[in-house]
Design a protein around this motif. Sequence first.
Motif, PDB file in Angstrom:
ATOM      1  N   VAL A 409       0.823  -1.210   0.000  1.00  0.00           N
ATOM      2  CA  VAL A 409       0.000   0.000   0.000  1.00  0.00           C
ATOM      3  C   VAL A 409       0.858   1.261   0.000  1.00  0.00           C
ATOM      4  O   VAL A 409       0.475   2.288  -0.581  1.00  0.00           O
ATOM      5  CB  VAL A 409      -0.981  -0.001   1.199  1.00  0.00           C
ATOM      6  CG1 VAL A 409      -0.271   0.331   2.504  1.00  0.00           C
ATOM      7  CG2 VAL A 409      -2.147   0.946   0.980  1.00  0.00           C
ATOM      8  N   ASN A 410       2.021   1.198   0.623  1.00  0.00           N
ATOM      9  CA  ASN A 410       2.911   2.365   0.669  1.00  0.00           C
ATOM     10  C   ASN A 410       3.929   2.388  -0.467  1.00  0.00           C
ATOM     11  O   ASN A 410       4.659   3.365  -0.620  1.00  0.00           O
ATOM     12  CB  ASN A 410       3.637   2.399   2.011  1.00  0.00           C
ATOM     13  CG  ASN A 410       2.692   2.715   3.157  1.00  0.00           C
ATOM     14  OD1 ASN A 410       1.768   3.508   3.010  1.00  0.00           O
ATOM     15  ND2 ASN A 410       2.903   2.079   4.306  1.00  0.00           N
ATOM     16  N   LYS A 411       3.987   1.320  -1.259  1.00  0.00           N
ATOM     17  CA  LYS A 411       4.921   1.273  -2.388  1.00  0.00           C
ATOM     18  C   LYS A 411       4.285   1.756  -3.688  1.00  0.00           C
ATOM     19  O   LYS A 411       4.963   2.281  -4.571  1.00  0.00           O
ATOM     20  CB  LYS A 411       5.443  -0.158  -2.567  1.00  0.00           C
ATOM     21  CG  LYS A 411       6.236  -0.677  -1.368  1.00  0.00           C
ATOM     22  CD  LYS A 411       6.639  -2.132  -1.568  1.00  0.00           C
ATOM     23  CE  LYS A 411       7.374  -2.670  -0.345  1.00  0.00           C
ATOM     24  NZ  LYS A 411       7.691  -4.108  -0.460  1.00  0.00           N
ATOM     25  N   ILE A 412       2.962   1.564  -3.792  1.00  0.00           N
ATOM     26  CA  ILE A 412       2.276   1.882  -5.053  1.00  0.00           C
ATOM     27  C   ILE A 412       2.469   3.346  -5.477  1.00  0.00           C
ATOM     28  O   ILE A 412       2.778   3.610  -6.650  1.00  0.00           O
ATOM     29  CB  ILE A 412       0.783   1.507  -4.947  1.00  0.00           C
ATOM     30  CG1 ILE A 412       0.646  -0.025  -4.992  1.00  0.00           C
ATOM     31  CG2 ILE A 412      -0.042   2.149  -6.055  1.00  0.00           C
ATOM     32  CD1 ILE A 412      -0.737  -0.557  -4.675  1.00  0.00           C
ATOM     33  N   PRO A 413       2.338   4.343  -4.570  1.00  0.00           N
ATOM     34  CA  PRO A 413       2.575   5.726  -5.009  1.00  0.00           C
ATOM     35  C   PRO A 413       3.966   5.934  -5.602  1.00  0.00           C
ATOM     36  O   PRO A 413       4.108   6.631  -6.621  1.00  0.00           O
ATOM     37  CB  PRO A 413       2.386   6.543  -3.722  1.00  0.00           C
ATOM     38  CG  PRO A 413       1.441   5.715  -2.906  1.00  0.00           C
ATOM     39  CD  PRO A 413       1.835   4.295  -3.172  1.00  0.00           C
ATOM     40  N   GLY A 414       4.971   5.320  -5.006  1.00  0.00           N
ATOM     41  CA  GLY A 414       6.330   5.434  -5.540  1.00  0.00           C
ATOM     42  C   GLY A 414       6.478   4.749  -6.889  1.00  0.00           C
ATOM     43  O   GLY A 414       7.209   5.232  -7.768  1.00  0.00           O
ATOM     44  N   TRP A 415       5.803   3.625  -7.049  1.00  0.00           N
ATOM     45  CA  TRP A 415       5.842   2.945  -8.349  1.00  0.00           C
ATOM     46  C   TRP A 415       5.230   3.827  -9.431  1.00  0.00           C
ATOM     47  O   TRP A 415       5.751   3.892 -10.549  1.00  0.00           O
ATOM     48  CB  TRP A 415       5.066   1.623  -8.286  1.00  0.00           C
ATOM     49  CG  TRP A 415       5.720   0.574  -7.428  1.00  0.00           C
ATOM     50  CD1 TRP A 415       7.014   0.554  -6.995  1.00  0.00           C
ATOM     51  CD2 TRP A 415       5.094  -0.602  -6.893  1.00  0.00           C
ATOM     52  NE1 TRP A 415       7.231  -0.560  -6.222  1.00  0.00           N
ATOM     53  CE2 TRP A 415       6.084  -1.286  -6.148  1.00  0.00           C
ATOM     54  CE3 TRP A 415       3.819  -1.139  -6.967  1.00  0.00           C
ATOM     55  CZ2 TRP A 415       5.805  -2.494  -5.482  1.00  0.00           C
ATOM     56  CZ3 TRP A 415       3.545  -2.330  -6.320  1.00  0.00           C
ATOM     57  CH2 TRP A 415       4.532  -2.998  -5.587  1.00  0.00           C
ATOM     58  N   ILE A 416       4.125   4.494  -9.105  1.00  0.00           N
ATOM     59  CA  ILE A 416       3.491   5.403 -10.071  1.00  0.00           C
ATOM     60  C   ILE A 416       4.446   6.540 -10.419  1.00  0.00           C
ATOM     61  O   ILE A 416       4.668   6.848 -11.590  1.00  0.00           O
ATOM     62  CB  ILE A 416       2.170   5.965  -9.498  1.00  0.00           C
ATOM     63  CG1 ILE A 416       1.125   4.852  -9.367  1.00  0.00           C
ATOM     64  CG2 ILE A 416       1.628   7.100 -10.378  1.00  0.00           C
ATOM     65  CD1 ILE A 416      -0.113   5.257  -8.586  1.00  0.00           C
ATOM     66  N   GLU A 417       5.033   7.148  -9.380  1.00  0.00           N
ATOM     67  CA  GLU A 417       5.944   8.280  -9.610  1.00  0.00           C
ATOM     68  C   GLU A 417       7.154   7.878 -10.440  1.00  0.00           C
ATOM     69  O   GLU A 417       7.705   8.682 -11.184  1.00  0.00           O
ATOM     70  CB  GLU A 417       6.407   8.846  -8.258  1.00  0.00           C
ATOM     71  CG  GLU A 417       5.317   9.614  -7.518  1.00  0.00           C
ATOM     72  CD  GLU A 417       5.759  10.022  -6.116  1.00  0.00           C
ATOM     73  OE1 GLU A 417       6.754   9.456  -5.620  1.00  0.00           O
ATOM     74  OE2 GLU A 417       5.103  10.889  -5.522  1.00  0.00           O
ATOM     75  N   GLY A 418       7.565   6.620 -10.316  1.00  0.00           N
ATOM     76  CA  GLY A 418       8.795   6.176 -10.980  1.00  0.00           C
ATOM     77  C   GLY A 418       8.636   5.827 -12.450  1.00  0.00           C
ATOM     78  O   GLY A 418       9.631   5.562 -13.140  1.00  0.00           O
ATOM     79  N   VAL A 419       7.429   5.810 -12.955  1.00  0.00           N
ATOM     80  CA  VAL A 419       7.204   5.424 -14.355  1.00  0.00           C
ATOM     81  C   VAL A 419       7.742   6.503 -15.293  1.00  0.00           C
ATOM     82  O   VAL A 419       7.475   7.691 -15.106  1.00  0.00           O
ATOM     83  CB  VAL A 419       5.698   5.185 -14.618  1.00  0.00           C
ATOM     84  CG1 VAL A 419       5.426   5.008 -16.109  1.00  0.00           C
ATOM     85  CG2 VAL A 419       5.211   3.964 -13.843  1.00  0.00           C
TER      86      VAL A 419
END
Length: 466
Positions: A409-419
């Motif tokens: 749940v706390n990794k998904i925002p970073g994954w989005i930002e990293g695209v």
Amino acid sequence: MRKLSALLAAATLSLSAQAASTDRWDLPVNVKKLSNGLTVVVTEDHSSPTVGVSVVYHVGMRLEPKNRTGFAHLFEHLMFQGTPKAAKGVFDKTITAGGGRSNGSTRADFTNYIEMAPVSALDAILWLEADRMKTLDFSEKTLKNQQDVVKEEIRVNVKNKPYGGFMWIDISQQAFKKWENNHDGYGSFEDLEGASLDDVRNFHRDYYGPNNAVLAIAGDVTPQQGFDLAQKYFGAIPKRAVPKGGDFTEGLNTEEKRTVQGDALAQVPAIAAGWKMPARGSRDQAPMAVLGEVLAGGDASLFYQGLVKGREIALNVSSFWGLTGPWEYDGPTLFTIFGLYKPNSSADAMLAAMDEEVAKIVKDGVDDATLKRVKTSMLADWNNQMESYMNRADMLAKLQTLWGDAKVVNKIPGWIEGVTSADLQRVAATYLTKANRTVIDRKPQAMLTPPAAHFHGGDDHEHGGH
């Protein structure tokens, strides 16, 4: 002065970097597994004297018995029909009387039961959830009643509705090879009617044990309180053997699949185009989620601007991630575009226009401004979704169930930002291909049925459209 300006600039940059690094909402995630195998997740937030609760069972349409299509969904209904200790109606009345609300849903890889209520109702909610995990009030009357309820739901949502569920039921039947992935999870009337009490008892025994479930509590409760309450109400329920699941994996399709369907209730033609998605947890999952928003995430998206506004061939465009979201699946699923198109246009024109937009991304990527806008929108939507304690508990329970790690749940925002733009080029070229595409062209029956021939002296007229 120049030196002071440089110092101020450096300080400002430092503050900006600090703000950027803390401009993320990390939820506290506390996980404990009870001795009977029940996984408990608690996220503490005292900003409101309320709680959200979710119990997710790791069973859904993909695991229901063959010749029992729709059984997982039927069983979800039966979970609200009472137990030997809490008769039918007690569950709903207890929660609503305390100012709460509840719901449940069935998806390919999970079935979830969710509640939202004042924190004073938490004990009662957990007692009720534990009670129906132990056993149900198995009866022929209840089974017959819910078979009829589910059949009526299918009539309302599929059979007697323009376009029915063709963009999520029929498209999967066409796209996938394996029965687990391609059968109608809503169910056939014949299969639903054939379900027996033994089927119901066995399904509860096999899949509704504590070791096949995740309990998540979000809101005005400490982790220790949550764990203690879980132990109090669920701890004595014995673990049960869970059948071993099969291999549901499928590779990408290698040849386009096209079907034309008639629709007696539709006024204008529609198209559903589905592409097999990256596997959960692969490096392509987050880029595919962002690409889906770039292409079909609202009025600013490429497909809306290109097909509805620019070429003026479509009336609307929307997208689906199977029956869930881009993060909540654990087996083959589709990214599907659904759109109504003008009768003077065609499915070929719609597909050609979509292919043009995808080809631009493959060739040139996505500009920085568009990528930033889409990511910002996705992060805002994510945080808005997590505002609700019920949504928060449910997402944590689903991520723990499907990923084995609620902290995703706390990794998904970073994954989005990293695209990156290059990521979007790669996934567009890999997945959004003609060969990996399944298409259903759904036309009003009148567009497919030739006018009936008129003769004299006989009654042997042939009528189409039934």
